[in-house]
Scaffold this active site. Structure first.
Site, PDB file in Angstrom:
ATOM      1  N   GLY C 148      49.438 101.692  15.594  1.00 10.80           N
ATOM      2  CA  GLY C 148      49.748 100.291  15.821  1.00 10.80           C
ATOM      3  C   GLY C 148      50.930 100.151  16.760  1.00 10.80           C
ATOM      4  O   GLY C 148      51.713 101.093  16.972  1.00 10.80           O
ATOM      5  N   CYS C 149      51.081  98.967  17.338  1.00 14.73           N
ATOM      6  CA  CYS C 149      52.161  98.737  18.298  1.00 14.73           C
ATOM      7  C   CYS C 149      53.525  98.887  17.625  1.00 14.73           C
ATOM      8  O   CYS C 149      54.398  99.608  18.118  1.00 14.73           O
ATOM      9  CB  CYS C 149      52.008  97.381  18.953  1.00 14.73           C
ATOM     10  SG  CYS C 149      51.743  96.003  17.808  1.00 14.73           S
ATOM     11  N   TYR C 150      53.706  98.198  16.504  1.00 16.22           N
ATOM     12  CA  TYR C 150      54.987  98.321  15.807  1.00 16.22           C
ATOM     13  C   TYR C 150      55.258  99.770  15.380  1.00 16.22           C
ATOM     14  O   TYR C 150      56.343 100.301  15.643  1.00 16.22           O
ATOM     15  CB  TYR C 150      55.017  97.422  14.575  1.00 16.22           C
ATOM     16  CG  TYR C 150      55.258  95.955  14.831  1.00 16.22           C
ATOM     17  CD1 TYR C 150      56.397  95.512  15.494  1.00 16.22           C
ATOM     18  CD2 TYR C 150      54.371  95.006  14.365  1.00 16.22           C
ATOM     19  CE1 TYR C 150      56.629  94.150  15.686  1.00 16.22           C
ATOM     20  CE2 TYR C 150      54.593  93.641  14.556  1.00 16.22           C
ATOM     21  CZ  TYR C 150      55.730  93.223  15.219  1.00 16.22           C
ATOM     22  OH  TYR C 150      55.960  91.882  15.398  1.00 16.22           O
TER      23      TYR C 150
END
Lengths: 345, 345, 345, 345
Positions: C148-150
């Site tokens: 995921g981006c985070y």
């Protein structure tokens, strides 16, 4: 005096609530919407929490008519024309923020809006509420067609030129830019942040429904005025309209001479501010306020006049002007409750 | 091939570095500036860290001339005209991103720029680098006046109309909007965030120095072209220019007919993209790329043509076009190193 | 090598197209979506016009499997787990950009995502693709769970500390901020311009589904790591994530000592850039690129370490890292096709 | 009552003018600045044209003291401590918006501000003006140290927890985000649009001068409170602060229990609004207003409390709170003249 707002969950309705909440002479009796009925309005607008305690009510025209003196309709196209008759019949005044009552010509309305216009009788009864240039006694009016956001900025910028035959009637071009709140609270590509931020868009080229509204008023001021070119753009900002307007001068003139004309034309209009020669307004300078700031320049090279006009589309372009009209209808000072300063920066 | 960049600490210089860093045929030999000499360029631009290792060097023209084949000057007005002669004398090619070599008429330059123009001989030698419409063999040119950002967007949008006498020569009005990076890295009210964010401004009305640059080229294409009205606005975004252009058609026409003309005019120009009828470009659709997207509409009501043209002011409006010109000067495919896709969203 | 993209009409898919279009070793064979089939992808993304000519195709797994070597699934939660088996069965490699294969524990997935997890066998087969810290040979992997981006920004920022027991395992707090493109192309209040512009929001407090993904990896690095506090915010910008991370040091240390550890940890990782002491990254400094920039500070007053990590959520946080993983799966240099410089400003 | 504003050309001064201009009980007698003396204030702030007619005057303390009842000093660090004595000596009340009188400990001031502190006597005389938590009778105060913007948002968010020993005194971490107007009207990289727009920055890590101001007050409320971690970020927006705060609970609790505590703590504080469980404020919801909106969540997994607090940095974080303090000093309702609704959207 008590008022009701129908269409309170849109941005125009919310801005009416913000303004009227502190109005010294008028109180909001009820807020209405076609959805979320029974819920507090502050559920839709958390910035109103603890301040506004009204719950959204259904649109029961008989009940509304029995309880209030004036109704604001901040509804989508085609709705107000259905609501107004029952209210007017009971002696309730109506100020409509949609386009339903703006066009005198029902055919033109249908052509640009794509739906049937209001009844002829209603249209004849309606006063076009460009407050600074209304020539009837508003205290006797019962139905106001509040102007569109673009037409407000454009017409205030062109009025002195057109009324005084300073420009060739067939050379008017308007290049207008708006913030995204003008597109409303609904979801669309136009209101999608990632599609709009850091982006500049053009839309509805030659097709914006505000075009005939502008032309109609220009023709009232000078019957010779021809079709205008009107182009609308979406700027990556929340509020504000700038209209940059071009027209060929009928005779050689100067920036100073024209500014003097504007200052004279607006000398008793509190909400229109004419800038000094060489200074031009920006939209933030009227942010959150009911002011319209205007400047211009004459170019000897081209014999053209460039006028720039800025407003806050939700205030002078919608709810602020609606309250300004309400004030005049109620016979009180037009500035009452709307003379707050722009929020800057 | 080796190149040097003089003025590497501005946005134009930085964008040259970004583009040339991945160019397959050319390498950056050295970067120069009037300040921060001896420091890594990446101190000025942390986004370059670990990628660009060059240190800023002083502007020693003899040394530069001895070491490179071509120099980009991305310097303030009046600087390149002092630097170019020594470089050209040594057989080094020069591409200037400032306005120093754009105007043929020295008086006009002085009037709009407020400083003395370059020597006549230099001006005669310079090729105006609007790549799509250069009619000389760039491989034989040694001095390119890279067009201004506004003129690039405007001229690409007007070229087919003016070249083919489709518009009345005295009716051209250009309403242009730019992102704030066009104002450069320097500090000013125009570049102050709180003064600019969520704000829309107009500036230099009838006074922008790109006006005569546009007029000069229009007159090359049609000697009858008169003075234009050119208005510039600052939009709250970082990159991008949209030019909305208006002119009266010389005869009745249609949107389709005009789009066909544009498609024909640009059918072999990779970086100009003509949109479908009814579709209009937004600035983000060319963000970070060398493309210029164009659309238009003809309005029967007014017999006017509205053309819309968008570019990234730092790429096609400056450094991208400079590399496009470099490619042609070096005899390689014009797309080399600049055929990257726009960054969207 | 040929690849297919399933879910090409979202921002992750579009960014894959932007990156892969110029990839020297891989070509896009086909693009697929659940809607707009038969239309050019450039209808959905006008910035691709004239560059990308692919038409959107339906998701016919047999056909796709027969024609390509690798498939990117950029689909909503729950979709890829249905698509992957048929592709893997035919020997096609799969890189999934959704969360479907990231969690080892099916119960935890169900708790945070609200839907059933993928089959155990698929999960066992999947490699978590935080490229810099993968300890298996990707050239032998056939299913990648792209982070995921985070988690990408957070894990790259915490890795050296957690792996080397520099922080108390129960003190980790992550305060993360993202641009709005992270919310996707769909319409919602989070993506509405007027609701988001000039506004700063917090959302999903203690409830973001990336929380267990981060914790899982931290526990791989240090099995003692406890639950973390992870807070997500929406900043009024299009791209970029900044994760500000806090943890108590296990023993007195210094900023310099810790930066040295980070430099050592990442000395052979091209896409992670450690900043100098006293300098901190901003999101724009990695805009449009695959870089992750990191800095930190140790505070003697509190014995706490503050780490700051920034990425472009659509590149290193999604499509860029996916291509980085693809490169390693294909046995080519991980930088291939993704070593472009950030776009600044 | 008459007041003077010293430092009227900054954003804090301008906001005082906006607010006081419509204050029903107080009038602006004069505005003062160190530059532009003799010019209308509206030259510096065109949004005030036609509304504010005051000219900027020099800072003649004797004259000011003779003419007004109260002076606002909205001046850079170190200036107010020089101005206040002469004013106080003449019986004029002073509200200072800078940090000059906020710190009781002169050494700590010098350490964080880098300049000498005000005289001990002045400091002893000053009341720290966090209006909601002042325990002295302001009508008897003559010198107010108006709190910093960050401390206002942070302290209002932490007060109930710290006063009631709900959190471990050594676990407080504050992650704060501000709009760019907090950096003032001066030019710097922090206020440069192209460097800031679409960008998210972190600055002054562990070094912000508001750190000791926050700690001082926390220690008043609970003398056991240790050093805090305080991190500041710059978000690409004009106004607004969000402080996200973390602390470990002293004992197991629940979100509901804590929200009840907050509601009780603030039940008679008009300008602090506690949100419902599961709802969190955004900065725009207090834009242009004097409200501070607060919410929180307790996480069982980590036993941590996350508190979120938002204000408009120029209103509740500066000029609005200053007027709130003025009202109490003058013995009038604290809401007078500042009970306007947030501007949304």
């Amino acid at each position: 005096m008590k008022v009701a707002i129908i269409g309170a969950t849109g941005y125009g309705g919310a801005e009416l609530v913000r303004i009227l909440h502190r109005h010294p002479r008028v109180s909001i009796h009820s807020v209405h919407a076609s959805s979320s009925q029974g819920e507090p309005l502050s559920n839709s607008f958390p910035h109103m929490q603890t301040i506004v305690h009204d719950q959204l009510q259904s649109v029961d025209l008989q009940k509304i008519a029995a309880e209030v003196d004036l109704v604001f309709t901040a509804t989508p196209s085609g709705v107000a024309k259905e609501l107004a008759p029952a209210l007017l019949a009971e002696g309730v005044k109506v100020i409509d923020l949609s386009g339903d009552f703006r066009m005198n010509d029902r055919e033109i309305y249908k052509k640009w809006y794509g739906i049937d216009a209001a009844d002829e009788k209603l249209l004849n009864n309606a006063v076009y509420g460009l407050t600074e240039w209304i020539d009837v006694d508003l205290s006797e009016a019962n139905l106001i067609a509040n102007p569109g956001c673009y037409p407000t900025s454009v017409l205030l910028g062109l009025a002195p030129l057109v009324m005084n035959q300073k420009v060739d009637e067939n050379t008017i071009i308007v290049d207008a830019k708006t913030g995204v709140s003008g597109a409303g609270k609904g979801f669309s590509a136009a209101t999608h942040f990632a599609e709009t931020n850091d982006n500049f868009k053009i839309y509805k080229v030659n097709q914006h429904q505000h075009t005939p509204e502008i032309e109609q008023m220009l023709q009232v001021w000078n019957s010779q005025t021809g079709a205008i070119t009107f182009t609308t753009h979406l700027a990556p900002m929340t509020r504000g309209i700038m209209a940059t307007m071009y027209a060929t001068a009928t005779e050689k003139t100067s920036t100073k001479e024209l500014l003097d004309l504007f200052k004279e034309s607006y000398h008793d209009k509190y909400f229109v501010r004419i800038r000094k020669e060489g200074e031009f307004p920006s939209t933030k300078e009227v942010y959150g306020s009911n002011f319209c700031d205007i400047s211009l320049a004459y170019d000897e090279r081209t014999n053209r006049i460039t006028v720039v006009s800025v407003i806050d589309n939700l205030v002078k372009g919608a709810s602020g002007q609606a309250v300004q009209n309400m004030n005049k209808m109620l016979g009180i000072d037009e500035k009452t409750g709307i003379d707050f300063m722009p929020v800057f920066p």
